[in-house]
Design a protein around this motif. Structure first.
Motif, short mmCIF file in Angstrom:
data_model
loop_
_atom_site.label_atom_id
_atom_site.label_comp_id
_atom_site.label_asym_id
_atom_site.label_seq_id
_atom_site.Cartn_x
_atom_site.Cartn_y
_atom_site.Cartn_z
N MET A 158 0.84 -1.19 0.00
CA MET A 158 0.00 0.00 0.00
C MET A 158 0.88 1.25 0.00
O MET A 158 1.89 1.30 0.69
N LYS A 159 0.49 2.25 -0.77
CA LYS A 159 1.23 3.50 -0.79
C LYS A 159 1.11 4.19 0.56
O LYS A 159 0.08 4.09 1.24
N LYS A 160 2.16 4.91 0.95
CA LYS A 160 2.23 5.53 2.26
C LYS A 160 2.26 7.06 2.14
O LYS A 160 2.82 7.60 1.19
N ALA A 161 1.69 7.72 3.15
CA ALA A 161 1.72 9.17 3.20
C ALA A 161 1.96 9.65 4.63
O ALA A 161 1.38 9.11 5.57
N VAL A 162 2.81 10.63 4.76
CA VAL A 162 2.98 11.34 6.02
C VAL A 162 1.96 12.49 6.02
O VAL A 162 1.83 13.20 5.02
N VAL A 163 1.24 12.65 7.11
CA VAL A 163 0.25 13.72 7.22
C VAL A 163 0.64 14.62 8.39
O VAL A 163 0.80 14.14 9.52
N LEU A 164 0.80 15.91 8.12
CA LEU A 164 1.05 16.85 9.20
C LEU A 164 -0.27 17.09 9.90
O LEU A 164 -1.19 17.72 9.35
#
Length: 233
Positions: free
Chosen positions: A1-7
Motif C-alpha cells: 500500500m502506498k504511504k503518506a505522512v500527514v502533518l
C-alpha cells in the motif's frame, strides 16, 4: 500500500487533509508537533483524530522554538480577528518549513510517496508559508535535495486545501466523514474555543458558508458581520 505522512495538528484543516489521504487509499503516518504552542489542547485533538483513523503509528515531535509569536510567547497577547492586511503576531517563524523538513526526513526513511499539509491560500491569516509560492519552492527542495528526489522517486508535497475556502474545506470534510468533532482550532487554547481569534473566526465563517453546524463549543460566536450567511444558534 502506498504511504503518506500527514502533518496533523488536530485542527480543522489538517484533519480534513487526513480524510483526503485516507480516501485516496494511503496508509497514514501522521506527525504532530509540540513546539511550545499555548494551545496545547490541539495535541490531544490530534491524538483523537489519529486514533479515529486507526493509524499504525502517530509520532509526536517536540521541538524548541525561538518564540517571536503570540502562539509561542506568553508575553504576546493573541489578538481578535482583524482584516488589516498585515501578517499577524500569531505567525510562527518558519513553522511550516520546520514541519515539512521533519516530515520529509521521516517520509524518505519509511518510503512515503506523499506528504499532506493542510495549508490554504484562500481563507487564511496571511502567513507566507501558506501560499502556492512556498509550496512550489519546498517541492523544488525535495526534488533536488533528497536521495528520493535525485533518484527520480520524489516525494510529492500535497496540499489539497490550497485553493479551497473554509466553507469548501468543511464541505469536503463532511463528504469524507472527517471527525471534526475531535478537532480544535482556537489559538487561545481554553477548554472552550474563544470564537474571536483569527482561527476561530475563520472556522466559524466556514461552517456558516457550508451551512453545517460546528460540533465544538465556543465561549461566544464572535463578530457575525463577517459571515456571508447567518450562523445557527
Amino acid at each position: 500500500m502506498k504511504k503518506a505522512v500527514v502533518l496533523l495538528s488536530g485542527g480543522l484543516d489538517s484533519t480534513t487533509c487526513m480524510s483526503v489521504a485516507h480516501k485516496a487509499g494511503y496508509e497514514l503516518y501522521p506527525l504532530s508537533f509540540d513546539y511550545g504552542q499555548r494551545h496545547q489542547r490541539e495535541l490531544e485533538a490530534a491524538k483523537a483524530v489519529a486514533q479515529y483513523y486507526k493509524v499504525k503509528e502517530h509520532r509526536l515531535i517536540k521541538i524548541e522554538h525561538v518564540g517571536g509569536s503570540a502562539l509561542t510567547d506568553a508575553s504576546i497577547q493573541v489578538p481578535d480577528y482583524t482584516e488589516d492586511g498585515q501578517i499577524p503576531v500569531t505567525y510562527v517563524p518558519a513553522r511550516n518549513i520546520l514541519f515539512l523538513s521533519y516530515a520529509l526526513g521521516y517520509g524518505e526513511v519509511m518510503g512515503a510517496e506523499a506528504i499532506f499539509i493542510g495549508i490554504s491560500s484562500v481563507d487564511y491569516s496571511g502567513y507566507p508559508d501558506c501560499r502556492p509560492e512556498f509550496l512550489q519552492a519546498f517541492q523544488k527542495v525535495v526534488d533536488v535535495g533528497t536521495k528520493a528526489g535525485v533518484s527520480g522517486q520524489t516525494i510529492a508535497i500535497k496540499a489539497p486545501l490550497l485553493y479551497l475556502s473554509k466553507g469548501e474545506t468543511i464541505q469536503l470534510a463532511a463528504e469524507n466523514g472527517a471527525p471534526l468533532h475531535h478537532t480544535t482550532s482556537c489559538y487561545r487554547g481554553g477548554e472552550k474555543a474563544c470564537g474571536t481569534c483569527d482561527s476561530c473566526t475563520l472556522r466559524l465563517k466556514g461552517f456558516a458558508e457550508a451551512g453545517i453546524k460546528d460540533p465544538i463549543d465556543y465561549v461566544n460566536q464572535g463578530d457575525r458581520s463577517c459571515f456571508s450567511t447567518p450562523l445557527e444558534d
